[in-house]
Scaffold this motif. Structure first.
Motif, PDB file in Angstrom:
ATOM      1  N   UNK A 110       0.818  -1.204   0.028  1.00  0.00           N
ATOM      2  CA  UNK A 110      -0.149   0.244   0.069  1.00  0.00           C
ATOM      3  C   UNK A 110       1.040   1.291   0.022  1.00  0.00           C
ATOM      4  N   UNK A 111       0.438   2.520  -0.678  1.00  0.00           N
ATOM      5  CA  UNK A 111       1.215   3.630  -0.715  1.00  0.00           C
ATOM      6  C   UNK A 111       0.394   4.637   0.257  1.00  0.00           C
ATOM      7  N   UNK A 112       1.306   5.343   0.931  1.00  0.00           N
ATOM      8  CA  UNK A 112       0.677   6.536   1.605  1.00  0.00           C
ATOM      9  C   UNK A 112       1.242   7.874   1.437  1.00  0.00           C
ATOM     10  N   UNK A 113       0.268   8.813   1.632  1.00  0.00           N
ATOM     11  CA  UNK A 113       0.711  10.153   1.575  1.00  0.00           C
ATOM     12  C   UNK A 113       0.385  10.872   2.814  1.00  0.00           C
ATOM     13  N   UNK A 114       1.469  11.417   3.541  1.00  0.00           N
ATOM     14  CA  UNK A 114       1.369  12.165   4.724  1.00  0.00           C
ATOM     15  C   UNK A 114       0.949  13.540   4.286  1.00  0.00           C
ATOM     16  N   UNK A 115       0.201  14.205   4.840  1.00  0.00           N
ATOM     17  CA  UNK A 115      -0.309  15.574   4.751  1.00  0.00           C
ATOM     18  C   UNK A 115      -0.052  16.558   5.968  1.00  0.00           C
ATOM     19  N   UNK A 118       3.148  21.403   9.513  1.00  0.00           N
ATOM     20  CA  UNK A 118       4.190  21.569  10.413  1.00  0.00           C
ATOM     21  C   UNK A 118       5.522  21.071   9.645  1.00  0.00           C
ATOM     22  N   UNK A 119       6.416  21.719   9.505  1.00  0.00           N
ATOM     23  CA  UNK A 119       7.596  21.623   8.680  1.00  0.00           C
ATOM     24  C   UNK A 119       8.620  20.706   9.609  1.00  0.00           C
ATOM     25  N   UNK A 120       8.846  20.868  10.752  1.00  0.00           N
ATOM     26  CA  UNK A 120       9.622  20.142  11.600  1.00  0.00           C
ATOM     27  C   UNK A 120       9.352  18.613  11.645  1.00  0.00           C
ATOM     28  N   UNK A 121       7.710  18.516  11.657  1.00  0.00           N
ATOM     29  CA  UNK A 121       7.118  17.143  11.773  1.00  0.00           C
ATOM     30  C   UNK A 121       7.411  16.344  10.489  1.00  0.00           C
ATOM     31  N   UNK A 122       7.363  16.908   9.384  1.00  0.00           N
ATOM     32  CA  UNK A 122       7.646  16.618   8.210  1.00  0.00           C
ATOM     33  C   UNK A 122       9.030  16.100   7.997  1.00  0.00           C
ATOM     34  N   UNK A 123      10.013  16.567   8.876  1.00  0.00           N
ATOM     35  CA  UNK A 123      11.303  16.357   8.626  1.00  0.00           C
ATOM     36  C   UNK A 123      11.588  15.130   9.645  1.00  0.00           C
ATOM     37  N   UNK A 124      10.926  15.060  10.357  1.00  0.00           N
ATOM     38  CA  UNK A 124      10.989  13.739  11.273  1.00  0.00           C
ATOM     39  C   UNK A 124      10.394  12.557  10.600  1.00  0.00           C
ATOM     40  N   UNK A 125       9.266  12.883   9.921  1.00  0.00           N
ATOM     41  CA  UNK A 125       8.777  11.675   8.745  1.00  0.00           C
ATOM     42  C   UNK A 125       9.822  11.176   8.070  1.00  0.00           C
ATOM     43  N   UNK A 135       9.784   2.487   0.902  1.00  0.00           N
ATOM     44  CA  UNK A 135       9.687   3.255  -0.370  1.00  0.00           C
ATOM     45  C   UNK A 135       8.472   3.833  -0.600  1.00  0.00           C
ATOM     46  N   UNK A 136       7.261   3.270   0.271  1.00  0.00           N
ATOM     47  CA  UNK A 136       5.934   3.800  -0.025  1.00  0.00           C
ATOM     48  C   UNK A 136       5.128   4.774   0.633  1.00  0.00           C
ATOM     49  N   UNK A 137       6.055   5.759   1.058  1.00  0.00           N
ATOM     50  CA  UNK A 137       5.538   6.936   1.856  1.00  0.00           C
ATOM     51  C   UNK A 137       6.077   8.050   1.021  1.00  0.00           C
ATOM     52  N   UNK A 138       5.391   8.846   0.930  1.00  0.00           N
ATOM     53  CA  UNK A 138       5.728  10.609   0.432  1.00  0.00           C
ATOM     54  C   UNK A 138       4.996  11.547   1.547  1.00  0.00           C
ATOM     55  N   UNK A 139       5.574  12.687   1.501  1.00  0.00           N
ATOM     56  CA  UNK A 139       4.874  13.588   2.357  1.00  0.00           C
ATOM     57  C   UNK A 139       4.937  14.951   1.507  1.00  0.00           C
ATOM     58  N   UNK A 140       3.993  15.657   2.119  1.00  0.00           N
ATOM     59  CA  UNK A 140       3.505  16.867   1.432  1.00  0.00           C
ATOM     60  C   UNK A 140       3.269  17.982   2.570  1.00  0.00           C
ATOM     61  N   UNK A 141       3.714  19.204   2.445  1.00  0.00           N
ATOM     62  CA  UNK A 141       3.407  20.142   3.130  1.00  0.00           C
ATOM     63  C   UNK A 141       2.228  21.071   2.454  1.00  0.00           C
ATOM     64  N   UNK A 142       1.304  20.800   2.979  1.00  0.00           N
ATOM     65  CA  UNK A 142       0.040  21.484   2.400  1.00  0.00           C
ATOM     66  C   UNK A 142      -1.180  21.610   3.396  1.00  0.00           C
TER      67      UNK A 142
END
Length: 316
Positions: A110-115, A118-125, A135-142
């Motif tokens: 399964x593929x996952x998109x994290x929305x 909070x920029x530091x949270x995305x960096x932690x991700x 390889x199945x996770x992407x993040x987006x600051x939005x």
């Protein structure tokens, strides 16, 4: 000698407000946004992780004025991004990435998109994605409504997760809660027929709010309609215990209104409606949820299914 007249200051061009830019003015679609951006500054490991991994794992979206906005012409192509065709799960408000990265580890097909905004949270991700070799996770600051309204193709999401959104406790702030009728419409747009919307909150007032919003939607059905009602309801238990009149486990000081005033909403004694789902076992127990347990608060899970066209017609 007379002073030379000051040169006229150039007039700034008016800022265009489009569906992709309204978050920069604190609204989306004429409605208040549901978040207040905390610090966006990155330092140390977070800065290094962003510099090293953002190009690979962070979805770069075209902005329109605001750095959390998504240009309305941009559409996310999951198959191209992940290099395969697979179910897509989207988590709104992914925080530090604990839940989404754990789920991605457990569900490699399964593929996952994290929305997240909070920029530091995305960096932690990004740190977790890299350290676990995912390889199945992407993040987006939005801004989430823009992601659901235009960025994601219609009917492209298998599951939508909203775990522990900001409860916006005060009555005058309830309009800022993420889950509103309009947001439910956007969620329905992005979910495929039969897709699931999983929600969790540790505040009863928000749980009741969500239940009321989704009960009014023709596009969703509660998979646990009527379940865990009466004495078995976590809402009944919260009302009986009065736990939400304390904050972090500390009693309210005598003569002062509790910080959590109105958290519990009207106390009706017994919750006869129910509709609460069992705890979603695909959600890892995060430090945030543990803090709620330590304070004695209960967790409310809800799960809704996107109706297909036939069921929509039948209900209407």
């Amino acid at each position: 000698m007379s002073e030379a007249p000051e040169s006229p200051q150039p007039q700034q061009a008016p800022r265009t407000v489009t569906p992709g830019s309204q978050a920069s003015f604190g609204t989306y679609g004429g409605r208040p946004v549901s978040f207040v951006r905390r610090g966006t500054r990155l330092q140390g490991r977070r800065q290094a992780a962003w510099e090293e991994h953002a190009e690979r794992w962070a979805v770069e979206v075209p902005r329109h004025i605001a750095n959390t906005s998504v240009h309305p012409d941009y559409v996310f192509d999951a198959e191209a991004e992940f290099g395969r065709k697979a179910p897509l799960i989207v988590e709104i408000g992914s925080g530090l990435g604990d839940a989404v990265c754990h789920a991605a580890e457990q569900n490699p097909d399964t593929d996952f998109l994290a929305v997240e905004v909070y920029t530091p949270g995305l960096a932690n991700t990004l740190i977790k994605i890299n350290s676990r070799g995912l390889s199945n996770v992407r993040v987006v600051e939005a801004n989430a409504p823009e992601v659901l309204a235009t960025m994601l193709p219609e009917g492209s999401v298998a599951e939508l997760w909203v775990f522990f959104p900001d409860p916006w406790h005060k009555s005058r702030h309830h309009k800022r809660r993420l889950i509103q009728p309009a947001f439910a419409g956007l969620a329905a747009r992005s979910l495929k027929p039969g897709g699931l919307w999983r929600i969790a909150t540790d505040w009863s007032n928000y749980a009741v709010h969500v239940r009321e919003v989704l009960a009014g939607s023709k596009e969703f059905e509660n998979l646990h309609e009527g379940e865990r009602s009466g004495e078995d309801s976590p809402l009944t238990q919260v009302w009986e215990s009065g736990v939400e009149s304390v904050v972090g486990g500390a009693p309210v000081k005598e003569g002062r209104a509790p910080v959590s005033t109105e958290h519990t909403g009207p106390n009706e004694g017994v919750d006869e409606l129910g509709g609460w789902a069992p705890r979603f076992d695909g959600r890892i127990l995060t430090s945030f949820e543990n803090k709620a347990h330590d304070a004695g608060r209960l967790i409310f899970d809800l799960c809704y299914r996107r109706r297909d066209g036939e069921n929509l017609h039948r209900r209407s």
